[in-house]
Design an enzyme around this catalytic site. Structure first.
Site, PDB file in Angstrom:
ATOM      1  N   ASN A  71     -17.660 -41.413  -4.119  1.00  0.00           N
ATOM      2  CA  ASN A  71     -18.408 -42.418  -4.879  1.00  0.00           C
ATOM      3  C   ASN A  71     -19.179 -43.284  -3.882  1.00  0.00           C
ATOM      4  OD1 ASN A  71     -19.142 -44.815  -6.176  1.00  0.00           O
ATOM      5  ND2 ASN A  71     -17.323 -44.867  -7.478  1.00  0.00           N
ATOM      6  N   CYS A  77     -21.819 -50.656  -8.562  1.00  0.00           N
ATOM      7  CA  CYS A  77     -22.167 -49.304  -9.020  1.00  0.00           C
ATOM      8  C   CYS A  77     -23.381 -49.299  -9.942  1.00  0.00           C
ATOM      9  CB  CYS A  77     -20.978 -48.679  -9.733  1.00  0.00           C
ATOM     10  SG  CYS A  77     -19.553 -48.551  -8.656  1.00  0.00           S
ATOM     11  N   HIS A 107     -23.898 -42.214 -12.534  1.00  0.00           N
ATOM     12  CA  HIS A 107     -23.320 -42.777 -11.316  1.00  0.00           C
ATOM     13  C   HIS A 107     -22.068 -41.966 -11.021  1.00  0.00           C
ATOM     14  CE1 HIS A 107     -21.048 -45.108  -8.592  1.00  0.00           C
ATOM     15  NE2 HIS A 107     -20.199 -45.527  -9.503  1.00  0.00           N
TER      16      HIS A 107
HETATM   17  N1  COA Z   1      -2.835 -40.226  -3.223  1.00  0.00           N
HETATM   18  C1  COA Z   1      -1.624 -40.009  -3.731  1.00  0.00           C
HETATM   19  N2  COA Z   1      -1.058 -40.829  -4.654  1.00  0.00           N
HETATM   20  C2  COA Z   1      -1.771 -41.884  -5.050  1.00  0.00           C
HETATM   21  C3  COA Z   1      -3.061 -42.162  -4.537  1.00  0.00           C
HETATM   22  C4  COA Z   1      -3.581 -41.285  -3.582  1.00  0.00           C
HETATM   23  N3  COA Z   1      -4.793 -41.455  -3.045  1.00  0.00           N
HETATM   24  N4  COA Z   1      -3.508 -43.289  -5.113  1.00  0.00           N
HETATM   25  C5  COA Z   1      -2.567 -43.705  -5.954  1.00  0.00           C
HETATM   26  N5  COA Z   1      -1.516 -42.863  -5.927  1.00  0.00           N
HETATM   27  C6  COA Z   1      -0.273 -42.920  -6.680  1.00  0.00           C
HETATM   28  C7  COA Z   1       0.059 -44.307  -7.145  1.00  0.00           C
HETATM   29  O1  COA Z   1       0.694 -45.025  -6.137  1.00  0.00           O
HETATM   30  C8  COA Z   1       0.953 -44.013  -8.304  1.00  0.00           C
HETATM   31  O2  COA Z   1       2.215 -43.715  -7.819  1.00  0.00           O
HETATM   32  P1  COA Z   1       3.524 -44.164  -8.612  1.00  0.00           P
HETATM   33  O3  COA Z   1       3.441 -43.489  -9.951  1.00  0.00           O
HETATM   34  O4  COA Z   1       4.611 -43.665  -7.742  1.00  0.00           O
HETATM   35  O5  COA Z   1       3.449 -45.657  -8.720  1.00  0.00           O
HETATM   36  C9  COA Z   1       0.375 -42.753  -8.895  1.00  0.00           C
HETATM   37  O6  COA Z   1      -0.432 -42.161  -7.871  1.00  0.00           O
HETATM   38  C10 COA Z   1      -0.484 -42.968 -10.114  1.00  0.00           C
HETATM   39  O7  COA Z   1      -1.365 -44.060  -9.824  1.00  0.00           O
HETATM   40  P2  COA Z   1      -2.483 -44.487 -10.823  1.00  0.00           P
HETATM   41  O8  COA Z   1      -3.304 -45.566 -10.199  1.00  0.00           O
HETATM   42  O9  COA Z   1      -1.910 -44.743 -12.155  1.00  0.00           O
HETATM   43  O10 COA Z   1      -3.307 -43.131 -10.860  1.00  0.00           O
HETATM   44  P3  COA Z   1      -4.427 -42.680 -11.854  1.00  0.00           P
HETATM   45  O11 COA Z   1      -4.012 -41.456 -12.548  1.00  0.00           O
HETATM   46  O12 COA Z   1      -4.919 -43.803 -12.705  1.00  0.00           O
HETATM   47  O13 COA Z   1      -5.585 -42.304 -10.860  1.00  0.00           O
HETATM   48  C11 COA Z   1      -7.640 -43.241 -10.054  1.00  0.00           C
HETATM   49  C12 COA Z   1      -6.114 -43.290 -10.007  1.00  0.00           C
HETATM   50  C13 COA Z   1      -8.160 -44.362  -9.197  1.00  0.00           C
HETATM   51  C14 COA Z   1      -8.120 -41.893  -9.536  1.00  0.00           C
HETATM   52  C15 COA Z   1      -8.099 -43.382 -11.528  1.00  0.00           C
HETATM   53  O14 COA Z   1      -7.454 -44.472 -12.121  1.00  0.00           O
HETATM   54  C16 COA Z   1      -9.560 -43.574 -11.629  1.00  0.00           C
HETATM   55  O15 COA Z   1     -10.326 -42.696 -11.300  1.00  0.00           O
HETATM   56  N6  COA Z   1     -10.021 -44.739 -12.134  1.00  0.00           N
HETATM   57  C17 COA Z   1     -11.413 -45.048 -12.178  1.00  0.00           C
HETATM   58  C18 COA Z   1     -11.837 -45.462 -10.824  1.00  0.00           C
HETATM   59  C19 COA Z   1     -13.291 -45.505 -10.666  1.00  0.00           C
HETATM   60  O16 COA Z   1     -14.012 -44.724 -11.229  1.00  0.00           O
HETATM   61  N7  COA Z   1     -13.743 -46.457  -9.878  1.00  0.00           N
HETATM   62  C20 COA Z   1     -15.095 -46.606  -9.594  1.00  0.00           C
HETATM   63  C21 COA Z   1     -15.729 -47.259 -10.734  1.00  0.00           C
HETATM   64  S1  COA Z   1     -17.378 -47.396 -10.405  1.00  0.00           S
END
Ligand code: COA
Length: 356
Positions: free
Chosen positions: A313, A116, A283
């Protein structure tokens, strides 16, 4: 004093639009979940046999070259940033050179693997080459074809819903004016958490990091032979070890800390204040991350360019696509102070300030 300026910019995104509703059909996810967590409503995916990271890079590059008022043969250095290259090697730099029909061999083609942050890293490298007078027309491209390598089962949903395909390009040229150009760039890295956001297999790690650095036992199913067989095993494929993985919450926490740090450092180096920023082009990691940084900088909505809603992204491509759109739509005007910043896998991060 010679500075580098962006003389031409362009972007390319594939035609195929994939909405959150489309993804609902192949994995257990919902439009609501995706929008609430990331702001994304749709993304673009490349067409196999027609589009690759290198070809999309070439399409964006053609626009940047034309807008810079030069020809392909004037390009004297290529920098290509991607985490989803066409081949493991050679890199996309030479593949795009071929796609563009550049037959001149006096130029170099450098591939950048900073995910990224790839565009910021590339901009910083290009800036040094232009400032020192080494090159006059550096073509810098960020491009990704994530969709060919993601896990479209429910197992991969936390990563897959976020990423999209596309490309952005700029041509950097020297300027003697102190009213335009790149004022400062910074680059940072911390390998401590390399595996928190990583695409590990296939790879030539031989299990080393898992044995020695990570306190984690992972079975990659290495064969019992003296040589070879470590790059890609049947076991890796059978156990879904050949997809990107991400600890989302950890990445989120690091991102909201490192984005502002890099931006403040850039402002300090340039002797400017956050109030001087006219346009912030982050980004496009996640809309929630961008909104957090926006609040920290005290910027109005119209001072931040967000297009993750439409493209997801696109990693190394996201900044040049967003900047290109902002310029095309008149949101960035001559003389504006533009702030670019990125954070991603590595972890690597950085920022740049430029006077448009
Ligand atoms: N659809 C539905 N449910 C989903 C899912 C999806 N696409 N992806 C994950 N889940 C579920 C998980 O399995 C979890 O379920 P559980 O509670 O039953 O175990 C629940 O949602 C919460 O998961 P979690 O990973 O804790 O969610 P979150 O609130 O942290 O959101 C992201 C996930 C990835 C959106 C968030 O962490 C994020 O944006 N992180 C930064 C990522 C990023 O910017 N990456 C690029 C960097 S350059």
């Amino acid at each position: 004093m010679t500075r580098a300026k962006i003389a031409g910019i362009g972007y390319y995104v594939p035609e195929k639009v994939v909405t959150n509703q489309d993804l609902e059909k192949v994995m257990d996810t919902t439009d609501e979940w995706i929008q609430e967590r990331t702001g994304i409503t749709q993304r673009r995916y490349g067409n196999k046999y027609e589009e690759t990271t290198a070809t999309m890079g070439a399409r964006a590059a053609e626009k940047a070259i034309e807008r810079a008022g030069i020809t392909k043969e004037d390009v004297d250095f290529i920098i290509f940033a991607t985490l989803s290259p066409d081949y493991y090697f050679p890199g996309c730099g030479v593949l795009m050179q071929r796609e563009l029909g550049i037959t001149k061999t006096e130029i170099g083609a450098l591939d950048i693997r900073n995910q990224c942050s790839g565009f910021i890293y590339g901009l910083s490298v290009a800036d040094q080459f232009v400032r020192t007078g080494m090159y006059k027309n550096v073509l810098l491209v960020g491009a990704e074809t994530h969709s060919y390598g993601l896990d479209f089962s429910t197992r991969g949903r936390n990563v897959t819903v976020i990423f999209g395909d596309g490309a952005g390009a700029v041509v950097l040229q020297p300027t003697e004016s102190d009213q335009e150009g790149i004022l400062t760039t910074n680059m940072h890295s911390d390998g401590t958490y390399a595996e928190k956001l990583a695409y590990i297999n296939p790879g030539c790690h031989g299990g080393y990091h898992f044995e020695h650095n990570l306190n984690e036992e992972v079975d990659f199913g290495y064969p019992d032979v003296e040589y070879g067989g470590l790059f890609l095993t049947q076991h890796m494929m059978d156990h879904a070890q050949t997809f990107p993985n991400m600890e989302g919450q950890f990445v989120f926490k690091m991102a909201v800390q490192k984005f502002p740090e890099a931006i403040h450092e850039a402002l300090q180096t340039a002797g400017l204040e956050k109030e001087d920023i006219d346009m912030f082009i982050p980004h496009q990691a996640n809309l929630r991350i961008s909104q957090f940084v926006q609040r920290q900088l005290g910027l109005k909505d119209e001072q931040v360019w967000n297009n993750i809603q439409r493209y997801g992204n696109t990693t190394a491509a996201s900044i040049p696509i967003a900047l290109s759109e902002a310029v095309e739509e008149g949101a960035v005007k001559e003389g504006d102070l533009v702030c670019l910043a990125a954070f991603g896998s590595g972890f690597t991060w950085g920022a740049a300030l430029l006077r448009w």
